[in-house]
Design a protein around this motif. Structure first.
Motif, PDB file in Angstrom:
ATOM      1  N   GLU A  55       0.811  -1.213   0.000  1.00 13.28           N
ATOM      2  CA  GLU A  55       0.000   0.000   0.000  1.00 13.28           C
ATOM      3  C   GLU A  55       0.848   1.270   0.000  1.00 13.28           C
ATOM      4  OE1 GLU A  55      -2.558  -0.177   3.458  1.00 13.28           O
ATOM      5  OE2 GLU A  55      -1.045  -1.211   4.627  1.00 13.28           O
TER       6      GLU A  55
ATOM      7  N   GLY B 268      -3.445  -3.007  -0.935  1.00 13.95           N
ATOM      8  CA  GLY B 268      -4.405  -2.140  -0.248  1.00 13.95           C
ATOM      9  C   GLY B 268      -4.543  -0.869  -1.060  1.00 13.95           C
TER      10      GLY B 268
ATOM     11  N   GLY C 185      -8.524  -3.476  -1.225  1.00 18.05           N
ATOM     12  CA  GLY C 185      -8.990  -2.099  -1.000  1.00 18.05           C
ATOM     13  C   GLY C 185     -10.370  -1.902  -1.605  1.00 18.05           C
TER      14      GLY C 185
END
Lengths: 95, 602
Positions: free
Chosen positions: B454, B475, B526
């Motif tokens: 992420e 993410g 996500g």
């Protein structure tokens, strides 16, 4: 008239969040089990509060690690101090 | 996180059931759904009370009136405590012990009784005066955690005052008809004291996507808007209200046009959900025979039952923040273990990916002093927090490992940016395994270890991170936020938060290639995975594992069953030529338009 027993000692508060509502209620409940008048103040100064009142205990801006000065006056003063000290140093039975 | 993106307009339209004007507010929609209903104000404000002078012979009856109100308040709290103990357990109910102690406080009692006698004033006036002295003193203290105590005191005091005034104390678990709960904010004990069937929705004045209210709302499927700043200014008990838990719109005392507009939207929504539900049991297979692995993100263990029953999928992301945030104490190993084991066993035969705690950024612990960071999202957050607090980290790892003996568990670390961090977390897992083995605990010694990708850093470095782990989970929320340096909660720059931005697609593609080169698997967890429009993009990159909030599973599956894998791969080639996120999004929209137009927002 017999003179009232007075005792005092200084204990360290180990509760992480300080004396917020839950530990304050445990402390006040314990204090109410004794005849003695019990008062608490921050060791480095500040107003004394009545240990039997949850409201007053919450007013002590006592943070974790604070030194507290506890005074008891009455027949069972020593026992009261033992109990209070145990609660303060053992986090009120919380983790 | 900024949560004050509240805008508001008022119109002068009068409503038949009220002489007050319509008020429109906007907060943050955190749990989808449109709701119409009457307001129940759930508050701790100390209302103003009338002052009345007593004659001498009224004094003693006023004292006993005060004592009766205290007794009644005590009994009410006792009942709530029992209710919460049943729902949440004794530990969470213990806050009501404190509330009961506050009612029974001898010092307050004595002060009020002598106040009534000396000032010859009515009980509510004297009581409020006494309590206010304490609350004002607390208010002056700068520590926010000290100020938390105010909530408890106000809560109790307003109950006593309402009882004195003979107002019916509206107990939320005893509502006769469902209501929209309006509050400044809601705590875990507040929401636990409610029967969820009686709650149409939540609207709070403060909060963000990660605040307790948002969490409970999403996990119980209750629509909610948080951060509706002026809600308490305009909405009062019994007001008719409409809100949209997706867009964050709130209309207090709506006009007839508003009502018919939203009625129509509710009907459409109903129709749409019924259609989707018909397909819930069908497998997520593309027309050309690719099976996609769908799983659900959860924030609370209570969500598992519904996910299992309604969707039959595993858990691709079990967020563990709820154990840490809004709690007065750190969770013990045993508490964590029981929570993880419960989810692990319930979800069987499917698996669960447990993510270690992501604290920092916008989520803070009340019991750990966190330094005031100028820029918390670039500070001690997620795995950085865990690595900085080895005792907390080890406790969590031990609990996760112990739960791994009871089902299919994988562990995942948030916000990894470097090879050093990766090696370090793997070493911690080994250390926890050694400890548990020495102590004679069972655990899965081949536990899969994964990292969240992420940060742009880990996306770029995926080929060098891959040898150290078993899987990647992308993410997207943070990847987008950190790559484009745009906080999506900031309305001024929210336009820059672009899931379909070419930079994001390149980064994700890089991660997928690196993972497959090293024989590792990769998923997306996500919100990008929850937008049907972006699914062809993700699948075109070669990602066949998607984890999302459970409400998105239906729509996403519908699209998967109507598309072909090779078409998505072909589309991706055209996407690589795009310069802007709009161009990318249009290609995706067109793809969905041709296959499942009903999935596009109307």
């Amino acid at each position: 008239m017999e003179e009232e027993k007075t005792a005092s000692r200084t204990c360290r508060l180990n509760n992480k969040l300080g004396l917020h509502a839950r530990p304050a209620s445990v402390l006040a409940r314990k204090a109410n089990e004794f005849e003695a008048e019990i008062r608490i103040a921050l060791a480095d100064g500040g107003e004394e509060v009545n240990a039997k009142s949850i409201m007053e205990i919450m007013m002590l801006a006592a943070e974790c690690g604070a030194e507290l000065h506890v005074t008891a006056k009455g027949e069972d003063a020593e026992e009261a101090l033992d109990a209070i000290e145990q609660h303060l140093t053992n986090n009120f039975g919380e983790e | 996180m900024p949560s004050n993106n509240t805008s508001q307009t008022t119109s002068e339209k009068n409503e038949s059931n009220s002489d007050q004007p319509t008020v429109r507010l906007r907060g943050i929609g955190v749990s989808a759904g449109i709701v119409m209903g009457r307001v129940l104000y759930f508050g701790q404000e100390l209302e103003s009370v009338p002052e009345r002078e007593l004659s001498q012979d009224e004094v003693e009856s006023e004292v006993s009136r005060f004592q009766e109100a205290l007794n009644l308040s005590y009994a009410q709290l006792e009942e709530i405590k029992e209710h919460v103990a049943e729902v949440l357990g004794e530990k969470d109910a213990s806050i009501f012990d404190a509330h009961m102690m506050l009612v029974a406080d001898q010092v307050i009692h004595d002060e009020v009784v002598s106040g009534i006698r000396e000032q010859r004033r009515n009980a509510e006036f004297v009581y409020k005066d006494v309590v206010s002295r304490y609350t004002e003193a607390l208010q002056d203290m700068k520590d926010s955690y000290v100020r938390d105590r105010l909530t408890d005191i106000r809560d109790v005091a307003s109950r006593v005052i309402r009882n004195l005034q003979g107002d019916e104390v509206q107990e939320i678990h005893q509502l006769s008809s469902p209501r929209v709960v309006v509050a400044h904010d809601l705590s875990p004990s507040d929401t636990a004291s409610m029967e969820h069937e009686q709650v149409l929705g939540f609207i709070t004045a403060i909060g963000s996507r990660t605040s307790h209210t948002a969490l409970v709302a999403r996990s119980s499927g209750i629509p909610a808007v948080v951060g509706a700043k002026d809600i308490l200014k305009y909405a009062v008990n019994g007001d008719f209200i409409i809100f949209d838990g997706n867009r964050g719109d709130v209309i207090i005392r709506p006009s007839e046009e508003d009502v018919s507009y939203y009625e129509k939207r509710m009907e459409e929504q109903d129709h749409w959900f019924r259609n989707i539900e018909k397909e819930v049991a069908l497998p997520p297979i593309t027309l050309d025979g690719f099976r996609v692995q769908l799983s659900a993100n959860i924030e609370l263990p209570e969500e598992v039952e519904n996910i299992k029953k309604s969707y039959g999928v595993g858990i691709g992301l079990f967020r563990t923040e709820y154990l840490f945030v809004n709690q007065s104490e750190l969770p013990t190993e045993q508490e964590q273990f029981e929570a993880y084991r419960q989810v692990t066993q319930e979800i069987l035969p499917q698996s669960v990916i447990i993510r270690t705690v992501d604290i920092g950024g916008d989520k803070f612990l009340s019991h750990i002093q966190t330094p005031n960071e100028l820029n918390p999202f670039l500070g001690v957050r997620a795995v950085r927090f865990s690595l900085a607090k080895p005792d907390i980290f080890m406790t969590q790892l031990r609990a996760i490992l112990r739960a791994s003996a009871y089902g299919k568990v994988r562990v995942m670390f948030p916000m990894i940016g470097t090879v050093e961090e990766t090696k370090s977390v793997v070493a911690y897992v080994k250390e926890a395994q050694n400890q548990l083995r020495d102590e004679g605990y069972d655990f899965n010694r081949y536990l899969d270890i994964g990292i969240m990708v992420e940060l742009p850093a880990s996306a770029m470095l995926a080929d060098q991170l891959a040898p150290h782990v078993d899987f990647f989970s992308i993410g997207t929320n943070d990847l987008i936020q950190y790559t484009l340096a745009a906080d999506r909660a900031n309305p001024e720059i929210a336009y820059l938060y672009q899931p379909s931005h070419p930079s994001i697609i390149r980064l994700m593609h890089n991660v997928v290639r690196a993972a497959y080169d090293h024989g590792k698997w990769v998923s997306v967890c996500g919100e990008m995975a929850a937008d049907p429009v972006l699914i062809p993009l993700i699948m075109g990159m070669g990602i066949h594992e998607l984890s999302m909030s459970s409400v998105a599973l239906g729509p996403v599956k519908r699209l998967i069953r109507r598309m072909r894998m090779y078409e998505a791969e072909e589309m991706l080639q055209s996407v690589f030529a795009c310069e802007t996120s709009d161009e990318v999004y249009q290609l995706c929209e067109q793809f969905v338009q041709e296959r499942a137009p009903e999935l596009l927002p109307g």
